[in-house]
Design a protein around this motif. Structure first.
Motif, short mmCIF file in Angstrom:
data_model
loop_
_atom_site.label_atom_id
_atom_site.label_comp_id
_atom_site.label_asym_id
_atom_site.label_seq_id
_atom_site.Cartn_x
_atom_site.Cartn_y
_atom_site.Cartn_z
N PHE A 148 0.83 -1.20 0.00
CA PHE A 148 0.00 0.00 0.00
C PHE A 148 0.87 1.26 0.00
O PHE A 148 0.61 2.21 -0.75
CB PHE A 148 -0.93 0.00 1.22
N ARG A 149 1.91 1.28 0.83
CA ARG A 149 2.79 2.44 0.86
C ARG A 149 3.46 2.65 -0.50
O ARG A 149 3.56 3.78 -1.00
CB ARG A 149 3.87 2.26 1.93
N GLU A 150 3.88 1.56 -1.10
CA GLU A 150 4.53 1.63 -2.42
C GLU A 150 3.59 2.23 -3.46
O GLU A 150 4.02 2.95 -4.38
CB GLU A 150 4.96 0.22 -2.83
N ALA A 151 2.28 1.95 -3.31
CA ALA A 151 1.29 2.46 -4.26
C ALA A 151 0.76 3.84 -3.87
O ALA A 151 -0.15 4.35 -4.53
CB ALA A 151 0.13 1.46 -4.37
N GLY A 152 1.30 4.40 -2.80
CA GLY A 152 0.85 5.72 -2.36
C GLY A 152 -0.44 5.69 -1.59
O GLY A 152 -1.15 6.71 -1.50
N LEU A 153 -0.78 4.54 -1.00
CA LEU A 153 -2.02 4.38 -0.24
C LEU A 153 -1.69 4.28 1.25
O LEU A 153 -0.84 3.49 1.65
CB LEU A 153 -2.75 3.12 -0.69
N SER A 154 -2.37 5.07 2.05
CA SER A 154 -2.01 5.16 3.47
C SER A 154 -2.92 4.37 4.40
O SER A 154 -2.60 4.22 5.58
CB SER A 154 -2.00 6.63 3.91
N ALA A 155 -4.03 3.87 3.90
CA ALA A 155 -4.99 3.18 4.76
C ALA A 155 -5.75 2.15 3.93
O ALA A 155 -5.80 2.25 2.70
CB ALA A 155 -5.95 4.17 5.39
N PRO A 156 -6.36 1.16 4.58
CA PRO A 156 -7.14 0.16 3.83
C PRO A 156 -8.40 0.79 3.24
O PRO A 156 -8.84 1.86 3.69
CB PRO A 156 -7.48 -0.87 4.90
N PRO A 157 -9.00 0.16 2.24
CA PRO A 157 -10.21 0.70 1.61
C PRO A 157 -11.38 0.73 2.57
O PRO A 157 -11.52 -0.13 3.43
CB PRO A 157 -10.46 -0.25 0.45
N LYS A 158 -12.24 1.74 2.42
CA LYS A 158 -13.40 1.90 3.29
C LYS A 158 -14.64 1.23 2.72
O LYS A 158 -15.60 0.97 3.46
CB LYS A 158 -13.70 3.39 3.51
N ASP A 159 -14.67 0.97 1.41
CA ASP A 159 -15.84 0.34 0.80
C ASP A 159 -15.39 -0.43 -0.44
O ASP A 159 -14.22 -0.40 -0.83
CB ASP A 159 -16.92 1.36 0.47
N PHE A 160 -16.34 -1.12 -1.07
CA PHE A 160 -15.98 -1.96 -2.21
C PHE A 160 -15.54 -1.14 -3.42
O PHE A 160 -14.76 -1.61 -4.24
CB PHE A 160 -17.14 -2.90 -2.57
N GLY A 161 -16.04 0.09 -3.52
CA GLY A 161 -15.58 0.95 -4.59
C GLY A 161 -14.09 1.23 -4.45
O GLY A 161 -13.33 1.17 -5.43
N GLU A 162 -13.66 1.51 -3.23
CA GLU A 162 -12.23 1.75 -2.99
C GLU A 162 -11.42 0.47 -3.13
O GLU A 162 -10.25 0.52 -3.55
CB GLU A 162 -12.02 2.37 -1.61
N ILE A 163 -12.02 -0.67 -2.79
CA ILE A 163 -11.30 -1.93 -2.99
C ILE A 163 -10.85 -2.05 -4.43
O ILE A 163 -9.68 -2.36 -4.72
CB ILE A 163 -12.18 -3.15 -2.61
N MET A 164 -11.76 -1.79 -5.37
CA MET A 164 -11.41 -1.91 -6.78
C MET A 164 -10.41 -0.83 -7.19
O MET A 164 -9.44 -1.11 -7.92
CB MET A 164 -12.66 -1.84 -7.64
N GLN A 165 -10.62 0.40 -6.74
CA GLN A 165 -9.68 1.49 -7.06
C GLN A 165 -8.28 1.16 -6.57
O GLN A 165 -7.29 1.32 -7.30
CB GLN A 165 -10.15 2.80 -6.43
#
Length: 431
Positions: A148-165
């Motif tokens: 996640f850090r490598e991809a620039g993401l700081s936290a887990p997804p909050k919903d299924f839309g974010e899961i896919m993103q």
């Protein structure tokens, strides 16, 4: 203690449990979870210190093989004294009167406050209780912090839309276009009802359910609707449209533990696999996200029981052993040693969480989670298995990619399978 463990059923060496040349009582225990073998060994060794005249023989196999073996052995009186199994198999034995109601002392123990009301009700059948809770399956989302850090993401997804993103950012391909790391590992293939069970991890947050109980006590499918179509569409998009998972790449706990996927929906035992295979893995565990911002967080809970064979010749000793097995110290050990979460209350999880904080959402789940579980029905496994036979082909069917009408048609065909099983069992009804 004689132990038989591994992928197939096989005997292995012996460990002396008593100085006596011949034990007065031998208890045979069967399990479909090979990872529980060290736990059973540990408990048997502790038990032998107080009951040196009792020895334990242990047999393990793959879960599907064990279900088949128990189904063949229990009715003939050739099965084990003690076995652990899920409710879908246990209910068949209960209805066939192959398992006895718990004796008064075991019934009182179950209702003593050691387990919550939901769990006690789960093990209540008719006028009595049958078996004791051993562990419970709760699915959560595992996420790889480093990826996640490598991809620039700081936290887990909050919903299924974010899961896919997020999954699209996390997936990797080589120069030839071959996927080398999946953004999320979904259950795309496998054996038996497990494919449908994992499908429900998506269906329930989307607002559907496999079965709906009518006022009459009959059942009908609960997914030939918008929720069912959303769930199947999610899988199709994962594989075909957004390409964040692929049937050809490694999957499940092995893929997550070895860094070949970034996200996974699975039970707590994966933590045990990570400890064995990649203890330095930087990961977190959170509840499976809500479908969208307005939806609830939903989570499956599956009590897993331990039972005394109704045809055992050692019932008194067997009941005594499973009461010992489920004491607080041993309840702690099953989670600490295997990763499976004990269903028992009153366990001090402090030492476990200090060492492995990823267990937090398993042993202390958030209060706002809406739980769902398997109905205790003899035809439940058949429904899930028949649907599972069809799902993998749908996930990769190009006709479903970008075609809502075909997705709806596919969902309806699965719902028809479900309702037909119910009709054959005389259990179908909508009112």
């Amino acid at each position: 203690l004689k132990v038989a463990a591994g992928a197939g059923i096989a005997a292995a060496g012996g460990i002396a449990m008593s100085k006596k040349a011949r034990a007065a009582t031998t208890l045979n225990i069967w399990t479909g979870y090979p990872e529980l073998v060290p736990y059973y060994k540990s408990v048997a060794e502790a038990y032998a210190k107080t009951k040196p005249d009792v020895t334990v023989n242990l047999l393990s196999s793959s879960l599907r093989e064990m279900e088949q073996k128990l189904s063949a052995a229990i009715p003939t009186g050739t099965g084990p004294d003690i076995f652990d199994i899920g409710s879908g198999i246990a209910i068949k034995f209960i209805q066939a009167k192959l398992l006895d109601n718990n004796p008064p002392d075991v019934d009182a123990y179950l209702k003593s406050g050691a387990w919550n009301k939901f769990t006690v009700d789960w093990f209540t059948q008719g006028s009595g209780t049958v078996g004791l809770p051993l562990l419970e399956g709760r699915a959560q989302m595992f996420w790889n912090r480093a990826m996640f850090r490598e991809a620039g993401l700081s936290a887990p997804p909050k919903d299924f839309g974010e899961i896919m993103q997020f999954a699209k950012k996390l997936t990797k391909f080589d120069a030839t276009g071959k996927m080398t790391r999946s953004g999320i590992s979904m259950r795309l293939s496998g054996q038996g009802s497990g494919i449908t069970e994992k499908f429900r991890f998506v269906l329930e947050p989307a607002g559907g359910t496999l079965l709906v109980k009518a006022a009459s006590g009959k059942y009908h499918n609960g997914f030939d609707n918008d929720a069912g179509r959303k769930a199947l569409q999610f899988y199709v998009d994962v594989v075909q449209k957004d390409k964040v998972d692929d049937p050809k790449v490694p999957h499940d706990a092995e893929a997550f533990a070895t860094g070949q996927t970034a996200m996974l929906f699975r039970e707590a035992w994966v933590i045990g696999e990570i400890k064995k295979k990649n203890p330095s893995l930087d990961y977190g565990v959170v509840p499976i996200p809500r479908w969208d911002a307005s939806g609830p967080v939903k989570g499956i809970i599956q009590p897993w029981g331990i039972y005394v064979n109704g045809k055992s010749r050692q019932k008194e000793a067997s009941w005594d052993f499973i009461k010992f097995l489920t004491q607080p110290a041993n309840a702690f050990q099953i989670t600490n040693m295997t990763g499976w979460v004990s269903a028992r209350q009153g366990v001090d999880w402090g030492p476990l969480l200090k060492e492995t904080p990823q267990f937090e959402s398993f042993v202390k789940p958030p209060q706002d989670i809406v739980l769902f579980s398997d109905p205790i029905l003899p035809f439940w496994d058949e429904i899930q298995t028949r649907i599972a036979d069809r799902l993998p082909g749908m996930f990769i069917d190009p006709a479903l990619n970008g075609n809502p009408a075909k997705v709806a048609e596919a969902v309806k065909s699965l719902a028809t399978i479900c309702d037909n099983v119910l009709k054959q069992a005389g259990a179908y009804g909508t009112a």
